[in-house]
Write a protein that holds these residues in place. Sequence first.
Motif, mmCIF file in Angstrom:
data_model
loop_
_atom_site.group_PDB
_atom_site.id
_atom_site.type_symbol
_atom_site.label_atom_id
_atom_site.label_comp_id
_atom_site.label_asym_id
_atom_site.label_seq_id
_atom_site.Cartn_x
_atom_site.Cartn_y
_atom_site.Cartn_z
ATOM 1 N N ILE A 5 0.719 -0.747 -0.130
ATOM 2 C CA ILE A 5 -0.397 -0.043 0.381
ATOM 3 C C ILE A 5 1.080 1.660 0.137
ATOM 4 O O ILE A 5 1.849 1.556 0.767
ATOM 5 C CB ILE A 5 -1.005 -0.054 1.037
ATOM 6 C CG1 ILE A 5 -1.736 -1.156 1.043
ATOM 7 C CG2 ILE A 5 -1.604 1.052 1.108
ATOM 8 C CD1 ILE A 5 -2.581 -1.569 -0.380
ATOM 9 N N HIS A 6 0.304 2.128 -1.142
ATOM 10 C CA HIS A 6 1.328 3.131 -1.582
ATOM 11 C C HIS A 6 0.726 4.318 -0.381
ATOM 12 O O HIS A 6 0.122 4.872 -1.046
ATOM 13 C CB HIS A 6 1.729 3.548 -2.248
ATOM 14 C CG HIS A 6 2.834 4.672 -2.999
ATOM 15 N ND1 HIS A 6 4.596 3.977 -2.847
ATOM 16 C CD2 HIS A 6 2.617 6.219 -3.715
ATOM 17 C CE1 HIS A 6 4.832 5.604 -3.039
ATOM 18 N NE2 HIS A 6 3.905 6.161 -3.779
ATOM 19 N N ASN A 7 1.090 4.821 0.237
ATOM 20 C CA ASN A 7 0.176 5.759 0.638
ATOM 21 C C ASN A 7 1.079 6.775 1.525
ATOM 22 O O ASN A 7 0.131 8.447 1.940
ATOM 23 C CB ASN A 7 0.040 4.705 2.740
ATOM 24 C CG ASN A 7 0.366 4.677 3.302
ATOM 25 O OD1 ASN A 7 1.794 5.255 2.924
ATOM 26 N ND2 ASN A 7 0.503 4.344 4.580
ATOM 27 N N LYS A 8 2.192 7.338 0.754
ATOM 28 C CA LYS A 8 2.481 9.230 0.974
ATOM 29 C C LYS A 8 3.207 8.587 -0.156
ATOM 30 O O LYS A 8 3.793 8.437 -0.547
ATOM 31 C CB LYS A 8 3.890 8.660 2.348
ATOM 32 C CG LYS A 8 4.809 7.724 2.139
ATOM 33 C CD LYS A 8 5.940 8.188 3.089
ATOM 34 C CE LYS A 8 7.163 8.309 3.315
ATOM 35 N NZ LYS A 8 8.487 8.263 4.320
ATOM 36 N N LYS A 9 3.044 10.442 -0.924
ATOM 37 C CA LYS A 9 3.209 11.062 -2.151
ATOM 38 C C LYS A 9 4.709 11.587 -1.136
ATOM 39 O O LYS A 9 5.346 12.392 -0.444
ATOM 40 C CB LYS A 9 2.722 12.361 -1.684
ATOM 41 C CG LYS A 9 1.120 11.793 -2.290
ATOM 42 C CD LYS A 9 0.970 13.579 -2.729
ATOM 43 C CE LYS A 9 0.325 13.835 -1.808
ATOM 44 N NZ LYS A 9 -0.618 15.034 -0.942
ATOM 45 N N SER A 10 6.171 11.569 -2.329
ATOM 46 C CA SER A 10 7.620 12.254 -2.048
ATOM 47 C C SER A 10 7.234 13.227 -2.916
ATOM 48 O O SER A 10 6.852 13.506 -2.829
ATOM 49 C CB SER A 10 7.742 11.250 -3.639
ATOM 50 O OG SER A 10 8.829 11.917 -3.710
ATOM 51 N N GLU A 11 8.046 13.938 -1.179
ATOM 52 C CA GLU A 11 8.374 15.501 -1.496
ATOM 53 C C GLU A 11 9.199 15.931 -2.598
ATOM 54 O O GLU A 11 8.757 16.937 -2.616
ATOM 55 C CB GLU A 11 8.708 15.695 -0.081
ATOM 56 C CG GLU A 11 10.086 15.459 0.158
ATOM 57 C CD GLU A 11 10.814 13.735 1.132
ATOM 58 O OE1 GLU A 11 11.916 13.935 1.477
ATOM 59 O OE2 GLU A 11 9.793 13.671 1.163
ATOM 60 N N HIS A 12 9.769 14.763 -2.975
ATOM 61 C CA HIS A 12 10.359 15.560 -3.817
ATOM 62 C C HIS A 12 10.020 15.697 -5.660
ATOM 63 O O HIS A 12 10.117 16.283 -6.680
ATOM 64 C CB HIS A 12 11.795 14.981 -5.136
ATOM 65 C CG HIS A 12 12.376 14.441 -3.299
ATOM 66 N ND1 HIS A 12 13.103 15.574 -2.784
ATOM 67 C CD2 HIS A 12 12.787 13.693 -2.691
ATOM 68 C CE1 HIS A 12 13.855 15.419 -1.757
ATOM 69 N NE2 HIS A 12 13.440 13.490 -1.928
ATOM 70 N N LEU A 13 7.952 15.668 -5.915
ATOM 71 C CA LEU A 13 7.897 15.681 -6.879
ATOM 72 C C LEU A 13 6.843 16.429 -7.540
ATOM 73 O O LEU A 13 5.997 17.083 -6.067
ATOM 74 C CB LEU A 13 7.166 13.962 -7.265
ATOM 75 C CG LEU A 13 7.586 12.998 -7.602
ATOM 76 C CD1 LEU A 13 7.112 11.753 -7.903
ATOM 77 C CD2 LEU A 13 9.197 13.130 -9.241
ATOM 78 N N PRO A 14 6.475 17.863 -8.125
ATOM 79 C CA PRO A 14 5.500 18.275 -7.768
ATOM 80 C C PRO A 14 3.902 18.629 -7.816
ATOM 81 O O PRO A 14 3.766 18.733 -8.810
ATOM 82 C CB PRO A 14 6.608 19.723 -8.644
ATOM 83 C CG PRO A 14 6.687 18.191 -10.531
ATOM 84 C CD PRO A 14 7.194 17.515 -9.008
ATOM 85 N N TYR A 15 3.894 17.656 -7.104
ATOM 86 C CA TYR A 15 2.525 17.145 -7.358
ATOM 87 C C TYR A 15 1.095 18.709 -7.283
ATOM 88 O O TYR A 15 0.334 18.049 -7.939
ATOM 89 C CB TYR A 15 1.664 16.251 -6.282
ATOM 90 C CG TYR A 15 2.336 14.960 -6.262
ATOM 91 C CD1 TYR A 15 1.505 14.249 -6.717
ATOM 92 C CD2 TYR A 15 3.223 13.966 -5.886
ATOM 93 C CE1 TYR A 15 1.619 12.371 -6.897
ATOM 94 C CE2 TYR A 15 3.743 13.312 -5.577
ATOM 95 C CZ TYR A 15 2.723 11.977 -6.080
ATOM 96 O OH TYR A 15 2.939 10.682 -6.056
ATOM 97 N N GLU A 16 2.164 19.446 -6.099
ATOM 98 C CA GLU A 16 0.835 21.155 -6.767
ATOM 99 C C GLU A 16 0.082 20.860 -8.021
ATOM 100 O O GLU A 16 0.009 21.756 -8.661
ATOM 101 C CB GLU A 16 0.763 21.569 -5.771
ATOM 102 C CG GLU A 16 0.367 21.150 -3.745
ATOM 103 C CD GLU A 16 -1.062 20.553 -3.676
ATOM 104 O OE1 GLU A 16 -2.090 21.425 -4.481
ATOM 105 O OE2 GLU A 16 -1.527 19.636 -3.535
ATOM 106 N N GLU A 17 1.848 21.250 -8.776
ATOM 107 C CA GLU A 17 1.860 22.527 -10.096
ATOM 108 C C GLU A 17 1.629 21.494 -10.940
ATOM 109 O O GLU A 17 0.219 21.643 -11.885
ATOM 110 C CB GLU A 17 3.293 22.571 -10.011
ATOM 111 C CG GLU A 17 4.177 23.236 -9.418
ATOM 112 C CD GLU A 17 4.653 22.185 -8.271
ATOM 113 O OE1 GLU A 17 4.153 22.126 -8.067
ATOM 114 O OE2 GLU A 17 5.868 23.457 -7.802
#
Length: 145
Positions: A5-17
Amino acid sequence: MKLYIHNKKSEHLPYEEIREAFKAFLFTQDEYIGIGNCLRQTVEKYAVVHIRMLKESGTFVWDVPESKIPIEYMDAILSTIKNIINIPMGMAPFSSYNFSYQIIDGSWSPTDSSTKTFEIATFMAIADIIGFDHEKIQVYKRNKS
C-alpha cells in the motif's frame, strides 16, 4: 502475491503543480498515451510505465503482464494517478474526468525497482500526456547526450 500500500507521496515531486496543469489541460482527443521513466544514473533506480487514457467511463485497467511490471507495484501506480488527478473522497475512481486509465506496458528490475521508482515513472507518464515539464522532474530523466 504481495501488494504494498503506497500511502505517502514523494516530497520531491511537484504534485501541486502537476494537479493544476492537469486541471488546465484541454483534453480534445479520445485517447492519450504517456510513457514515464525513472532512469536515474547517479543512483541505481529503474522503472518504466506506459499509461493509456481513454475517454470513457472511469475505470482502472491493469493490462500488463507480470514479467513487465509485477502486480506488487499496482498500488503505487494507482495511488500516483489518484494523487495527480486529486479525486475528492467518496467519488467513484476517476469519474471527475471521465477517463479510463490502462497500464499497458512497462519495465522493471528485480534489484533497482521499488514502489518509489514506480511512483516517479507514473508521475512522468502523466506529465508526458499533458506536456508538463518542471525543473524538479528533470533529475529523473535520462541524459540524452
